[in-house]
Design an enzyme around this catalytic site. Structure first.
Site, PDB file in Angstrom:
ATOM      1  N   SER A 145       0.822  -1.211   0.000  1.00 43.43           N
ATOM      2  CA  SER A 145       0.000   0.000   0.000  1.00 43.43           C
ATOM      3  C   SER A 145       0.854   1.259   0.000  1.00 43.43           C
ATOM      4  O   SER A 145       1.903   1.317   0.653  1.00 43.43           O
ATOM      5  CB  SER A 145      -0.893   0.015   1.243  1.00 43.43           C
ATOM      6  OG  SER A 145      -1.519   1.270   1.368  1.00 43.43           O
ATOM      7  N   GLN A 158       0.725  -0.419  -4.743  1.00 44.55           N
ATOM      8  CA  GLN A 158      -0.684   0.019  -4.805  1.00 44.55           C
ATOM      9  C   GLN A 158      -0.780   1.530  -4.634  1.00 44.55           C
ATOM     10  O   GLN A 158      -0.150   2.123  -3.758  1.00 44.55           O
ATOM     11  CB  GLN A 158      -1.489  -0.688  -3.697  1.00 44.55           C
ATOM     12  CG  GLN A 158      -2.956  -0.300  -3.649  1.00 44.55           C
ATOM     13  CD  GLN A 158      -3.218   0.896  -2.746  1.00 44.55           C
ATOM     14  OE1 GLN A 158      -2.498   1.110  -1.775  1.00 44.55           O
ATOM     15  NE2 GLN A 158      -4.227   1.683  -3.057  1.00 44.55           N
ATOM     16  N   TYR A 186      -3.610   5.052  -4.949  1.00 38.88           N
ATOM     17  CA  TYR A 186      -4.936   5.628  -5.177  1.00 38.88           C
ATOM     18  C   TYR A 186      -4.751   6.748  -6.204  1.00 38.88           C
ATOM     19  O   TYR A 186      -3.622   7.120  -6.536  1.00 38.88           O
ATOM     20  CB  TYR A 186      -5.495   6.197  -3.880  1.00 38.88           C
ATOM     21  CG  TYR A 186      -5.748   5.148  -2.811  1.00 38.88           C
ATOM     22  CD1 TYR A 186      -6.866   4.326  -2.896  1.00 38.88           C
ATOM     23  CD2 TYR A 186      -4.886   4.984  -1.726  1.00 38.88           C
ATOM     24  CE1 TYR A 186      -7.113   3.358  -1.919  1.00 38.88           C
ATOM     25  CE2 TYR A 186      -5.124   4.031  -0.759  1.00 38.88           C
ATOM     26  CZ  TYR A 186      -6.236   3.218  -0.854  1.00 38.88           C
ATOM     27  OH  TYR A 186      -6.477   2.270   0.098  1.00 38.88           O
ATOM     28  N   THR A 222      -6.227   1.291  -6.869  1.00 36.58           N
ATOM     29  CA  THR A 222      -7.460   1.029  -6.114  1.00 36.58           C
ATOM     30  C   THR A 222      -8.427   2.180  -6.338  1.00 36.58           C
ATOM     31  O   THR A 222      -8.102   3.339  -6.054  1.00 36.58           O
ATOM     32  CB  THR A 222      -7.146   0.886  -4.612  1.00 36.58           C
ATOM     33  OG1 THR A 222      -6.178  -0.151  -4.458  1.00 36.58           O
ATOM     34  CG2 THR A 222      -8.389   0.548  -3.808  1.00 36.58           C
ATOM     35  N   LYS A 239      -8.233  -2.344  -8.838  1.00 39.47           N
ATOM     36  CA  LYS A 239      -8.799  -3.016  -7.662  1.00 39.47           C
ATOM     37  C   LYS A 239     -10.060  -2.290  -7.206  1.00 39.47           C
ATOM     38  O   LYS A 239     -10.080  -1.059  -7.143  1.00 39.47           O
ATOM     39  CB  LYS A 239      -7.762  -3.010  -6.538  1.00 39.47           C
ATOM     40  CG  LYS A 239      -8.227  -3.610  -5.233  1.00 39.47           C
ATOM     41  CD  LYS A 239      -7.034  -3.768  -4.278  1.00 39.47           C
ATOM     42  CE  LYS A 239      -7.457  -4.342  -2.942  1.00 39.47           C
ATOM     43  NZ  LYS A 239      -8.056  -3.343  -2.056  1.00 39.47           N
ATOM     44  N   HIS A 279     -13.242  -3.649  -0.824  1.00 41.04           N
ATOM     45  CA  HIS A 279     -12.322  -3.074   0.158  1.00 41.04           C
ATOM     46  C   HIS A 279     -12.524  -3.738   1.536  1.00 41.04           C
ATOM     47  O   HIS A 279     -12.449  -3.091   2.584  1.00 41.04           O
ATOM     48  CB  HIS A 279     -12.511  -1.566   0.262  1.00 41.04           C
ATOM     49  CG  HIS A 279     -11.219  -0.803   0.362  1.00 41.04           C
ATOM     50  ND1 HIS A 279     -10.659  -0.123  -0.694  1.00 41.04           N
ATOM     51  CD2 HIS A 279     -10.377  -0.606   1.396  1.00 41.04           C
ATOM     52  CE1 HIS A 279      -9.541   0.469  -0.310  1.00 41.04           C
ATOM     53  NE2 HIS A 279      -9.350   0.185   0.968  1.00 41.04           N
ATOM     54  N   GLY A 333     -11.641 -10.346  -0.384  1.00 39.15           N
ATOM     55  CA  GLY A 333     -12.733 -10.084   0.563  1.00 39.15           C
ATOM     56  C   GLY A 333     -13.236 -11.369   1.175  1.00 39.15           C
ATOM     57  O   GLY A 333     -13.848 -12.191   0.495  1.00 39.15           O
ATOM     58  N   GLY A 382      -6.419 -10.002   2.993  1.00 40.76           N
ATOM     59  CA  GLY A 382      -6.162  -8.779   3.750  1.00 40.76           C
ATOM     60  C   GLY A 382      -6.041  -9.087   5.235  1.00 40.76           C
ATOM     61  O   GLY A 382      -4.957  -9.382   5.749  1.00 40.76           O
TER      62      GLY A 382
END
Ligand SMILES: Cc1cc2nc3c(=O)[nH]c(=O)nc-3n(C[C@H](O)[C@H](O)[C@H](O)COP(=O)(O)O)c2cc1C
Length: 395
Positions: A110, A130, A132, A158, A256, A280, A312, A334
């Site tokens: 992340s 990753q 945003y 994402t 994602k 998420h 998920g 996750g």
């Protein structure tokens, strides 16, 4: 591997240990779930609705469970999903990367992680960075350049986060920095977690709550909240922005957070190499169906054009097999690895990955499949009202 005293046999046990070890605010930030937690819960219950018809006397098998994701060979169809978390364990994402590397699986890192990409990639070269959609295009190019120089093999973009901040059970108050004032405020919950305190004391002090992967070329790491504020003030991207990013990166991009088949089609058009069907982890729009219920619709729309992943609610090897039978190439985990990290650092993450690996093999043997590529929906008992698909399409 965890020493025998640390070893745990299920991810539920890893979660219990994480709860005992972490300060209450840190634990509840990991549990999370938006509003009343409908999606968080459905991500788990949907797997319980799917069943198997086991076969017997089929002889011994060592099933083939390796696969390729975004050009990287993996020993099993499970990847580390990126999580922007702080204060779980002093070794943080480096411990996760070491465990993933020993298991031969890739890792998403992340942009809100606690460790710099350069340190994490030194522990696992199969690293996907990753991001945003955050800041100007120039700022995004800087982040891409850094990921490229560090050696990231792909970008995870994402796109599903819609800043849903309300939780019926209350969001933990996370301080901007852990200064003396914040420490005094948190003292009652931290002092009853001596092992967590001891681990950080040995590592040199409290977590700094910075996000080193969001530094500007000539600046220090911003705090989590500075970077979050920059993101909140950035207008949401369009599909032409996504196309621009894919062109800038010149390598594989995974989009994602896809739920709607039309968005999966748009990701293909924009040049993405993969999508992850994801909500998420139930942290976003509450009421979104479990990712596994939406997966067949997305696979039907783009499964021949792009790699379809899912994340998920994966807590067992049999969950992985169910997702693959419904068309996923691989899954991302996750909370499962975060519980392992909190329970016992790198050994705990390895323990979680091995629980999934052995669970996948046991399930394949029980249903008499010799390779994950042979899995199909007929391997499952699927209730008639299981899947969810949008009533209308805008394309
Ligand atoms: C505490 C926490 C932090 C997360 N941070 C990120 C993040 O920074 N970027 C991202 O793409 N997804 C993030 N996610 C979502 C995960 O990548 C993944 O989609 C989700 O955890 C999958 O559900 P599971 O926890 O049930 O496996 C986060 C999830 C959690 C629980």
């Amino acid at each position: 591997m965890a020493s025998s005293s640390q070893w745990f046999e299920t991810i539920a046990e890893a979660q219990r240990r994480a709860k005992r070890r972490l300060p209450r605010s840190v634990y509840s930030a990991l549990t999370a779930g938006a509003e009343s937690g409908v999606t968080l819960e459905d991500n788990l219950t949907a797997y319980r609705e799917l069943g198997f018809f086991p076969r017997i006397a089929a002889g011994a098998n060592t099933p083939e469970i390796g696969c390729q994701v975004l050009g990287q060979a993996m020993t099993m169809p499970v990847l580390i999903s990126p999580t922007g978390v702080q204060a779980v364990h002093p070794d943080g994402e480096v411990a996760v990367a070491r465990a993933a590397a020993s298991a031969g699986i890739a890792m998403g890192l992340s942009s809100f992680a606690s460790k710099p990409i350069e340190e994490v990639i030194a522990a696992n070269e199969k690293l996907f960075f990753q991001m945003y959609w955050l800041g100007s295009r120039e700022r995004i190019e800087q982040l891409l350049d850094r990921a490229r120089s560090a050696g990231a093999k792909a970008i995870i973009l994402t796109l599903d986060w819609s800043f849903a901040h309300r939780r019926d059970w209350g969001s933990p108050a996370i301080p901007e920095t852990l200064d003396l004032r914040a420490m005094l405020k948190l003292a009652p919950e931290v002092l009853v977690r001596p092992r967590w305190l001891r681990d950080y004391a040995r590592a040199g002090g409290p977590p700094d709550l910075g996000v080193p992967n969001m530094s500007r070329p000539t600046g220090s790491a911003p705090s989590f909240f500075e970077a979050y504020g920059e993101w909140m003030s950035t207008p949401a991207p369009t599909w032409s922005d996504v196309e621009w990013l894919c062109a800038q990166w010149e390598g594989p991009v995974l989009v994602k957070g896809v739920s709607h088949p039309d968005d999966a089609r748009a990701a293909v058009q924009a040049g993405a190499a993969a999508v992850s069907v994801s909500n998420h982890g139930g942290n976003n729009l509450d009421g979104t169906p479990a990712a596994i219920r939406i997966l067949p619709g997305v696979v039907g729309a783009v499964g021949d054009d792009i790699e379809v992943l899912l994340d998920g609610g994966i807590r067992r090897g049999s969950d992985v097999v169910k997702a693959l039978a419904l068309g996923a190439r691989a899954v991302m985990i996750g909370r499962a690895y975060l519980w392992g990290l909190a329970a016992s650092g790198e050994a705990g993450v390895s323990n979680v990955v091995e629980i999934l690996r052995s669970g996948i093999i046991e399930t394949l043997n029980a249903i008499d499949r010799v390779a994950i590529r042979d899995l199909c929906p007929d391997d499952l008992i699927i209730p008639s009202n299981f899947t969810r698909a949008p009533a209308t399409s805008r394309v």
